[in-house]
Enzyme design. Structure first.
Site, PDB file in Angstrom:
ATOM      1  N   GLU A 133      46.013  35.684  55.388  1.00  0.00           N
ATOM      2  CA  GLU A 133      46.336  37.008  55.277  1.00  0.00           C
ATOM      3  C   GLU A 133      45.470  38.002  56.267  1.00  0.00           C
ATOM      4  O   GLU A 133      44.314  37.850  56.339  1.00  0.00           O
ATOM      5  CB  GLU A 133      46.219  37.189  53.551  1.00  0.00           C
ATOM      6  CG  GLU A 133      47.065  36.576  52.697  1.00  0.00           C
ATOM      7  CD  GLU A 133      47.304  36.706  51.061  1.00  0.00           C
ATOM      8  OE1 GLU A 133      46.508  37.987  51.021  1.00  0.00           O
ATOM      9  OE2 GLU A 133      47.599  35.728  50.771  1.00  0.00           O
ATOM     10  N   CYS A 168      41.811  44.137  59.182  1.00  0.00           N
ATOM     11  CA  CYS A 168      41.000  43.131  58.434  1.00  0.00           C
ATOM     12  C   CYS A 168      41.306  41.876  58.662  1.00  0.00           C
ATOM     13  O   CYS A 168      42.369  41.399  58.238  1.00  0.00           O
ATOM     14  CB  CYS A 168      40.837  43.607  56.836  1.00  0.00           C
ATOM     15  SG  CYS A 168      39.992  42.624  55.883  1.00  0.00           S
ATOM     16  N   CYS A 179      37.748  29.783  51.647  1.00  0.00           N
ATOM     17  CA  CYS A 179      36.572  30.036  52.112  1.00  0.00           C
ATOM     18  C   CYS A 179      35.325  28.888  51.520  1.00  0.00           C
ATOM     19  O   CYS A 179      35.840  28.217  50.805  1.00  0.00           O
ATOM     20  CB  CYS A 179      36.126  31.346  51.296  1.00  0.00           C
ATOM     21  SG  CYS A 179      34.467  32.110  51.602  1.00  0.00           S
ATOM     22  N   CYS A 227      31.802  32.385  45.832  1.00  0.00           N
ATOM     23  CA  CYS A 227      31.523  33.889  44.693  1.00  0.00           C
ATOM     24  C   CYS A 227      32.504  34.096  43.672  1.00  0.00           C
ATOM     25  O   CYS A 227      33.654  34.055  43.670  1.00  0.00           O
ATOM     26  CB  CYS A 227      31.585  35.146  45.962  1.00  0.00           C
ATOM     27  SG  CYS A 227      30.501  34.827  47.294  1.00  0.00           S
ATOM     28  N   CYS A 249      35.524  36.606  43.455  1.00  0.00           N
ATOM     29  CA  CYS A 249      36.421  36.770  44.628  1.00  0.00           C
ATOM     30  C   CYS A 249      37.518  35.707  44.560  1.00  0.00           C
ATOM     31  O   CYS A 249      37.319  34.567  44.297  1.00  0.00           O
ATOM     32  CB  CYS A 249      35.850  36.322  45.879  1.00  0.00           C
ATOM     33  SG  CYS A 249      36.765  36.610  47.625  1.00  0.00           S
ATOM     34  N   CYS A 308      39.635  44.060  49.044  1.00  0.00           N
ATOM     35  CA  CYS A 308      38.555  43.093  49.158  1.00  0.00           C
ATOM     36  C   CYS A 308      38.534  42.072  47.789  1.00  0.00           C
ATOM     37  O   CYS A 308      38.660  42.763  46.759  1.00  0.00           O
ATOM     38  CB  CYS A 308      37.258  43.945  49.017  1.00  0.00           C
ATOM     39  SG  CYS A 308      36.853  45.021  50.081  1.00  0.00           S
TER      40      CYS A 308
HETATM   41  N1  SAH Z   1      32.453  36.403  53.140  1.00  0.00           N
HETATM   42  C1  SAH Z   1      32.288  37.647  53.609  1.00  0.00           C
HETATM   43  C2  SAH Z   1      33.416  38.553  53.964  1.00  0.00           C
HETATM   44  C3  SAH Z   1      34.546  38.504  53.014  1.00  0.00           C
HETATM   45  S1  SAH Z   1      34.639  39.284  51.424  1.00  0.00           S
HETATM   46  C4  SAH Z   1      31.327  38.260  52.631  1.00  0.00           C
HETATM   47  O1  SAH Z   1      31.217  37.811  51.625  1.00  0.00           O
HETATM   48  O2  SAH Z   1      30.954  39.408  53.096  1.00  0.00           O
HETATM   49  C5  SAH Z   1      34.541  41.119  51.941  1.00  0.00           C
HETATM   50  C6  SAH Z   1      33.730  41.997  50.972  1.00  0.00           C
HETATM   51  O3  SAH Z   1      34.582  42.045  49.712  1.00  0.00           O
HETATM   52  C7  SAH Z   1      32.428  41.346  50.333  1.00  0.00           C
HETATM   53  O4  SAH Z   1      31.452  42.679  50.327  1.00  0.00           O
HETATM   54  C8  SAH Z   1      32.545  41.007  48.943  1.00  0.00           C
HETATM   55  O5  SAH Z   1      31.639  40.808  48.088  1.00  0.00           O
HETATM   56  C9  SAH Z   1      33.883  41.995  48.522  1.00  0.00           C
HETATM   57  N2  SAH Z   1      34.504  41.386  47.381  1.00  0.00           N
HETATM   58  C10 SAH Z   1      34.857  40.130  47.095  1.00  0.00           C
HETATM   59  N3  SAH Z   1      35.656  40.011  45.948  1.00  0.00           N
HETATM   60  C11 SAH Z   1      36.028  41.279  45.321  1.00  0.00           C
HETATM   61  C12 SAH Z   1      36.638  41.898  44.605  1.00  0.00           C
HETATM   62  N4  SAH Z   1      37.205  41.096  43.584  1.00  0.00           N
HETATM   63  N5  SAH Z   1      36.406  43.130  44.618  1.00  0.00           N
HETATM   64  C13 SAH Z   1      35.711  44.034  45.135  1.00  0.00           C
HETATM   65  N6  SAH Z   1      35.010  43.388  46.200  1.00  0.00           N
HETATM   66  C14 SAH Z   1      35.198  42.288  46.470  1.00  0.00           C
END
Ligand code: SAH
Length: 355
Positions: free
Chosen positions: A98, A111, A118, A122, A125, A345
């Site tokens: 996506e 983006c 991934c 986390c 996420c 995000c």
């Molecule tokens: N792996 C990389 C890039 C992808 S995530 C990273 O971790 O930076 C991009 C951003 O989205 C990151 O700052 C992550 O912490 C945030 N993110 C992930 N899940 C989220 C959620 N459910 N709500 C808000 N931000 C989120």
């Protein structure tokens, strides 16, 4: 020659200028041909070798036998009420990713994803739930930009230009560093690439600190997802990332990073209700980053189906931001873009899961 598996044609979209020069040399062609081919791909946007009309028919035939332009294809566009659009993109092996287009007043940001799924886990996420299916190639990373640009060309009489790229889609960019850097090289090259200023490109990482330098050296922006004010918190919500680099080590790596003149790091901090959103968290965070040239993006949690986490209320969010600002830290609240289409995000991956 890189990327040339037996019987498979070479993907020209995955070659940087240096790689293209090597390829052109191997064909016994004059060096200028490398720029000629790259300009067809990035500036005129051709999608097949046959359209490179200033190459002789013979050379075009030869090229199309051994090489291809492996552009991914858009299979669906989901439009959010706020103008954000989520593109479902299919890769040549059938995998889906996506890509999100975020129009704002004076910029249009794409983006892009860097992995299918991934490699990290986390807990907040959605993409993490997919696990890692595979890394994207450089061509698949920059191909997302080209696809969205093409879509705009087909949709508007005067198509708006894409101005910014953030590598914040699916995946951990620094776990796929080679293709990510190659894609960036082609994005910023003026004559042979997209000609984007490196200042308009941001790579976001969950904290693979020994690769920070590779990104900073390209002149693009680095965003580090902290998401916690104590190591204990971070270990709970980002176990894999924190195993690669603990929070104290991450702060130390950020502090010792030498940034170009007048540039600063971005810290991202996802606010999770009752987990990392207290005034003490904000005070601790401010103390840990004091003196690092940086700004902070506070990202209130975007809801994902079945998640144990929730978004703090508005007052908590504003207080967190306020505490940082009062400590002289430039702090911005990232508005959720496209939450109604699961385009914000941490929400990417639903289509891949259904597939
Ligand atoms: N792996 C990389 C890039 C992808 S995530 C990273 O971790 O930076 C991009 C951003 O989205 C990151 O700052 C992550 O912490 C945030 N993110 C992930 N899940 C989220 C959620 N459910 N709500 C808000 N931000 C989120």
């Amino acid at each position: 020659m890189p990327h040339l598996a037996s019987k498979e044609r070479l993907d020209l979209l995955s070659l940087t200028k240096a790689g293209m020069e090597e390829f052109v040399h191997a064909q016994g062609w004059k060096p200028y041909r490398a720029e000629q081919i790259l300009r067809w791909i990035y500036q005129r946007g051709v999608t097949q070798v046959e359209d490179m009309t200033d190459l002789s028919i013979h050379d075009r035939m030869h090229l199309s036998l051994i090489a291809t332009i492996n552009r991914p294809t858009i299979t669906d566009v989901v439009q959010s009420r706020d103008g954000t659009a989520k593109f479902l993109i299919r890769l040549h092996d059938g995998a889906s990713i996506e890509t999100v287009l975020i129009p704002e007043r004076d910029r249009r940001t794409v983006c892009v994803s860097t992995q299918v799924g991934c490699s990290l886990d986390c807990r907040f996420c959605f993409t993490a739930e997919l696990g890692l299916k595979r890394n994207l190639t450089a061509g698949e990373i920059i191909g997302q930009f080209l696809c969205v640009q093409e879509h705009l060309k087909e949709t508007y009489d005067t198509p708006p230009r894409l101005t910014n790229v953030v590598m914040m889609g699916m995946g951990e960019p620094l776990a796929n560093i080679g293709p990510v850097c190659d894609a960036i090289r082609n994005m910023i090259h003026g004559r042979c690439g997209l000609g984007l200023s490196p200042r308009r490109i941001t790579v976001s990482t969950a904290g693979i600190h020994h690769k920070f330098k590779d990104i900073v050296e390209l002149g693009v922006n680095l965003a580090v997802s902290l998401n916690a004010s104590t190591n204990e918190q971070r270990r709970t919500i980002m176990p894999a990332a924190n195993q690669l680099c603990s929070l104290p080590d991450l702060f130390a790596a950020c502090r010792s990073l030498s940034l170009p003149h007048r540039r600063r790091l971005t810290f991202e901090y996802v606010l999770l209700r009752g987990v990392n959103d207290s005034p003490q968290d904000a005070i601790r965070l401010a103390g840990s980053i004091r003196g690092i040239p940086c700004m902070v993006n506070v990202i209130p949690f975007n809801e994902i189906p079945g998640s144990p986490y929730s978004r703090p209320n508005e007052a908590t969010i504003l207080e967190f931001q306020d505490i940082l600002i009062r400590r002289n830290i430039d702090t911005y609240l990232r508005k959720s873009k496209g939450p109604d289409v699961l385009g914000a995000c941490g929400q990417l991956g639903a289509s891949a899961r259904e597939a």
